[in-house]
Design a protein around this motif. Structure first.
Motif, short mmCIF file in Angstrom:
data_model
loop_
_atom_site.label_atom_id
_atom_site.label_comp_id
_atom_site.label_asym_id
_atom_site.label_seq_id
_atom_site.Cartn_x
_atom_site.Cartn_y
_atom_site.Cartn_z
N LYS A 49 1.03 -1.42 -0.17
CA LYS A 49 0.20 0.20 0.13
C LYS A 49 1.16 0.84 0.35
O LYS A 49 1.71 1.16 0.55
N LEU A 50 0.57 2.03 -0.75
CA LEU A 50 1.42 3.80 -0.20
C LEU A 50 0.45 4.37 0.09
O LEU A 50 -0.27 4.37 1.00
N GLU A 51 1.75 4.66 1.29
CA GLU A 51 1.89 5.59 2.21
C GLU A 51 2.12 6.90 2.92
O GLU A 51 3.05 7.25 1.76
N GLN A 52 1.72 7.33 3.22
CA GLN A 52 2.44 8.93 3.87
C GLN A 52 2.33 9.12 5.44
O GLN A 52 1.12 8.95 5.79
N SER A 53 3.23 9.45 5.78
CA SER A 53 3.20 9.73 7.23
C SER A 53 4.53 10.94 7.93
O SER A 53 5.87 10.97 7.06
N SER A 54 4.39 11.72 8.85
CA SER A 54 3.92 12.49 9.30
C SER A 54 6.05 11.52 10.24
O SER A 54 4.92 11.07 11.39
N GLU A 55 7.28 12.08 10.14
CA GLU A 55 7.88 11.52 11.18
C GLU A 55 9.29 11.73 11.15
O GLU A 55 8.98 13.92 11.39
N ILE A 56 10.07 11.67 12.66
CA ILE A 56 10.86 12.98 13.11
C ILE A 56 12.86 12.13 12.44
O ILE A 56 12.53 11.16 12.85
N LEU A 57 13.00 12.88 11.39
CA LEU A 57 14.50 12.51 10.68
C LEU A 57 15.34 12.55 11.96
O LEU A 57 15.43 13.51 12.58
#
Length: 104
Positions: free
Chosen positions: A47-55
């Protein structure tokens, strides 16, 4: 193995990013860790996903990498966290000496 390296990992939230950052610094597995909010786009389980993360951009030594990876894996909530080591082939000598002196 490179003497110095940059390790990248992403965390799902600020709390986990801070927990991993603190653990790595307290154990002297890293000299410096920068945190940056990012928007990640990827395919996960078909599934194509998008998420806000901390690098996290982690400056360390090649010698510390195995223990650093183990600590991230222990603290990380993802089943398959991104943990990527990039060799540092050159840099300001005084800064690299500080990295070396800061890591166990």
């Amino acid at each position: 193995m490179a003497e110095f390296c940059l390790v990248m990992t992403t965390c799902p939230n600020q709390q986990e990013a801070d927990q991993i950052t603190a653990a790595l610094l307290k154990q002297q597995l890293a000299a410096c860790i920068q945190q940056q909010a990012v928007s990640s786009h990827y395919v996960w389980q078909g599934k194509l996903e998008q998420s806000s993360e901390i690098l996290l951009l982690i400056k360390t030594t090649g010698h510390c990498y195995p223990a650093l990876e183990a600590e991230i894996r222990k603290l990380h909530s993802y089943d398959t966290p991104e943990i990527i080591q990039l060799p540092i082939e050159a840099g300001f000598a005084d800064y690299l000496q500080w990295v070396k002196d800061s890591c166990r």
